[in-house]
Design a protein around this motif. Structure first.
Motif, PDB file in Angstrom:
ATOM      1  N   ALA A 132       9.592  -7.884  28.003  1.00 11.62           N
ATOM      2  CA  ALA A 132       8.250  -8.418  27.798  1.00 11.62           C
ATOM      3  C   ALA A 132       8.137  -9.847  28.294  1.00 11.62           C
ATOM      4  CB  ALA A 132       7.881  -8.341  26.324  1.00 11.62           C
ATOM      5  N   TYR A 133       9.272 -10.569  28.308  1.00 10.59           N
ATOM      6  CA  TYR A 133       9.291 -11.947  28.788  1.00 10.59           C
ATOM      7  C   TYR A 133      10.425 -12.112  29.784  1.00 10.59           C
ATOM      8  CZ  TYR A 133       6.011 -12.884  25.042  1.00 10.59           C
ATOM      9  OH  TYR A 133       4.902 -12.868  24.238  1.00 10.59           O
ATOM     10  N   ARG A 134      10.118 -12.737  30.917  1.00 10.13           N
ATOM     11  CA  ARG A 134      11.139 -12.918  31.944  1.00 10.13           C
ATOM     12  C   ARG A 134      12.260 -13.816  31.441  1.00 10.13           C
ATOM     13  NH1 ARG A 134       9.779  -8.945  33.516  1.00 10.13           N
ATOM     14  NH2 ARG A 134       8.651  -8.392  35.389  1.00 10.13           N
ATOM     15  N   TRP A 135      11.910 -14.866  30.718  1.00 14.00           N
ATOM     16  CA  TRP A 135      12.929 -15.710  30.117  1.00 14.00           C
ATOM     17  C   TRP A 135      12.367 -16.374  28.868  1.00 14.00           C
ATOM     18  CZ3 TRP A 135      11.407 -20.747  29.734  1.00 14.00           C
ATOM     19  CH2 TRP A 135      10.492 -21.231  30.667  1.00 14.00           C
ATOM     20  N   GLN A 167       8.367 -17.352  29.535  1.00 11.06           N
ATOM     21  CA  GLN A 167       7.539 -16.901  30.643  1.00 11.06           C
ATOM     22  C   GLN A 167       7.195 -15.428  30.440  1.00 11.06           C
ATOM     23  OE1 GLN A 167       6.151 -18.411  33.616  1.00 11.06           O
ATOM     24  NE2 GLN A 167       5.107 -16.459  33.373  1.00 11.06           N
ATOM     25  N   PRO A 168       5.917 -15.098  30.153  1.00  8.67           N
ATOM     26  CA  PRO A 168       5.551 -13.688  29.985  1.00  8.67           C
ATOM     27  C   PRO A 168       5.762 -12.899  31.268  1.00  8.67           C
ATOM     28  CG  PRO A 168       3.847 -15.143  29.095  1.00  8.67           C
ATOM     29  CD  PRO A 168       4.796 -16.005  29.871  1.00  8.67           C
ATOM     30  N   ALA A 169       6.147 -11.627  31.105  1.00  5.48           N
ATOM     31  CA  ALA A 169       6.264 -10.737  32.257  1.00  5.48           C
ATOM     32  C   ALA A 169       4.872 -10.397  32.781  1.00  5.48           C
ATOM     33  CB  ALA A 169       7.009  -9.468  31.869  1.00  5.48           C
ATOM     34  N   THR A 170       4.803  -9.870  33.991  1.00  3.91           N
ATOM     35  CA  THR A 170       3.527  -9.489  34.586  1.00  3.91           C
ATOM     36  C   THR A 170       3.042  -8.173  34.004  1.00  3.91           C
ATOM     37  OG1 THR A 170       4.111 -10.607  36.643  1.00  3.91           O
ATOM     38  CG2 THR A 170       2.329  -8.996  36.747  1.00  3.91           C
ATOM     39  N   VAL A 245      18.080  -4.094  18.838  1.00  2.00           N
ATOM     40  CA  VAL A 245      16.625  -3.975  18.895  1.00  2.00           C
ATOM     41  C   VAL A 245      16.038  -5.357  19.162  1.00  2.00           C
ATOM     42  CG1 VAL A 245      14.513  -3.312  17.703  1.00  2.00           C
ATOM     43  CG2 VAL A 245      16.628  -2.052  17.274  1.00  2.00           C
ATOM     44  N   ARG A 246      15.153  -5.455  20.158  1.00  6.44           N
ATOM     45  CA  ARG A 246      14.432  -6.689  20.460  1.00  6.44           C
ATOM     46  C   ARG A 246      12.933  -6.398  20.388  1.00  6.44           C
ATOM     47  NH1 ARG A 246      17.306  -9.917  25.434  1.00  6.44           N
ATOM     48  NH2 ARG A 246      19.397 -10.048  24.563  1.00  6.44           N
ATOM     49  N   HIS A 247      12.195  -7.285  19.708  1.00  5.39           N
ATOM     50  CA  HIS A 247      10.760  -7.051  19.515  1.00  5.39           C
ATOM     51  C   HIS A 247       9.988  -8.349  19.683  1.00  5.39           C
ATOM     52  CE1 HIS A 247       7.101  -5.257  17.834  1.00  5.39           C
ATOM     53  NE2 HIS A 247       6.948  -6.399  17.176  1.00  5.39           N
ATOM     54  N   ASN A 248       8.903  -8.285  20.467  1.00  6.87           N
ATOM     55  CA  ASN A 248       7.957  -9.383  20.619  1.00  6.87           C
ATOM     56  C   ASN A 248       6.599  -8.927  20.098  1.00  6.87           C
ATOM     57  OD1 ASN A 248       9.274 -11.705  22.369  1.00  6.87           O
ATOM     58  ND2 ASN A 248       9.946  -9.769  23.266  1.00  6.87           N
ATOM     59  N   SER A 249       5.979  -9.726  19.260  1.00 11.55           N
ATOM     60  CA  SER A 249       4.720  -9.314  18.644  1.00 11.55           C
ATOM     61  C   SER A 249       3.539  -9.399  19.600  1.00 11.55           C
ATOM     62  CB  SER A 249       4.435 -10.173  17.410  1.00 11.55           C
ATOM     63  OG  SER A 249       4.266 -11.540  17.771  1.00 11.55           O
ATOM     64  N   ARG A 257       6.307  -3.605  23.360  1.00  7.21           N
ATOM     65  CA  ARG A 257       6.751  -4.706  22.509  1.00  7.21           C
ATOM     66  C   ARG A 257       8.233  -4.642  22.169  1.00  7.21           C
ATOM     67  NH1 ARG A 257       1.500  -3.669  20.404  1.00  7.21           N
ATOM     68  NH2 ARG A 257       0.183  -5.551  20.372  1.00  7.21           N
ATOM     69  N   THR A 258       8.806  -3.433  22.143  1.00 11.96           N
ATOM     70  CA  THR A 258      10.162  -3.252  21.620  1.00 11.96           C
ATOM     71  C   THR A 258      11.095  -2.685  22.680  1.00 11.96           C
ATOM     72  OG1 THR A 258       9.265  -2.844  19.402  1.00 11.96           O
ATOM     73  CG2 THR A 258      11.538  -2.183  19.805  1.00 11.96           C
TER      74      THR A 258
END
Length: 270
Positions: A132-135, A167-170, A245-249, A257-258
């Motif tokens: 979800a995020y490049r970095w 940095q959000p992914a595209t 498990v990785r999660h961004n809200s 997201r996950t």
């Protein structure tokens, strides 16, 4: 600012090793003050009707003295597989391409106030071409507490403020019935960081460990949970099954997201 965050993580790593040097020179290093840890590696490959390659590696180091409680980690994941690519004319073909490319590293240095309490500075940097995020980069300071420490069980908590830049992914958005790329500039926020570490030795050769990380801000909350079960074959080698498990809200449209990762690795105890 990205370079500044990576520098902060590097400084946190340097602080952990400097702490060991300070204890050694002052003569206060204990018999348990040596660096310990483990290295893991896993590889899988298929050929024939399907073709894929997957490799992941991990390095974890820990050190504890009368004065310091320090740690360092480095993880990497890379996968390639057959994917279907559609060109502008609608033609599709199979290609052998990268499907996962991730690395992350971090460190923490904890100064003990007493045998259970400590002040901790921590930093981490995560780069992922398919998440979800490049970095993401985070630096923080907080309070830690060792709630339980026996021959078989360890349980510790850390909490404190921090700063994150990412940095959000595209993503994608639909314009006149056509999906087009949706990009956002890099973001930053103040976060509340929480960390829980749990270790339990089930038998003399079987151990379970779990680490839960939270970095929560007004723009996004990042959660990561790592669980692993290791079975020792010798004093140095073990087989470990891990689940992450990785999660961004908050993510852009078209992005999940996950993310999860399951591994079976050979472990070498340092």
């Amino acid at each position: 600012m990205k370079n500044l965050l990576m520098t902060g993580v590097a400084l946190a790593a340097l602080a952990t090793f400097t702490a060991q040097a300070q204890d050694t020179s002052s003569g206060t290093q204990t018999s348990t003050g040596e660096w310990t840890g483990s290295g893991e590696v896993g590889f899988a490959s298929t050929t024939g009707n399907s073709r894929s390659q997957n490799v992941n590696a991990k390095l974890t180091l820990n050190q504890e003295t009368d004065r310091w409680k320090n740690s360092f980690f480095l993880d990497a994941l890379r996968s390639k597989g057959q994917v279907t690519v559609v060109d502008a004319q609608g033609n599709s073909e199979k290609q052998f391409d990268t499907t996962a490319n991730r690395y992350d590293f971090g460190a923490s240095a904890g100064y003990k106030l007493d045998p259970r309490s400590y002040i901790v500075t921590a930093g981490r940097y995560d780069h992922d071409d398919f998440a979800a995020y490049r970095w993401q980069g985070t630096v923080s300071i907080g309070y830690g507490y060792m709630a339980l420490k026996t021959d078989r069980t360890q349980l510790s908590f850390e909490i404190g403020p921090g700063y994150t830049e990412y940095q959000p992914a595209t993503g994608t958005q639909t314009v006149n019935g056509v999906e087009v790329p949706l990009k956002e500039p890099r973001q930053s926020q103040v976060v509340a960081r929480g960390l829980v570490n749990y270790k339990y030795r089930i038998t003399d050769n079987t151990a379970f460990d779990e680490t839960f990380l939270m970095e929560s801000g007004t723009k996004n909350t990042y959660l990561q949970n790592d669980a692993g079960l290791a079975v020792s074959m010798t004093k140095k080698f073990a087989i470990k099954i891990g689940f992450q498990v990785r999660h961004n809200s908050n993510v852009l449209p078209g992005i999940r997201r996950t993310d999860t990762l399951t591994t079976t690795n050979l472990v070498y105890n340092l």
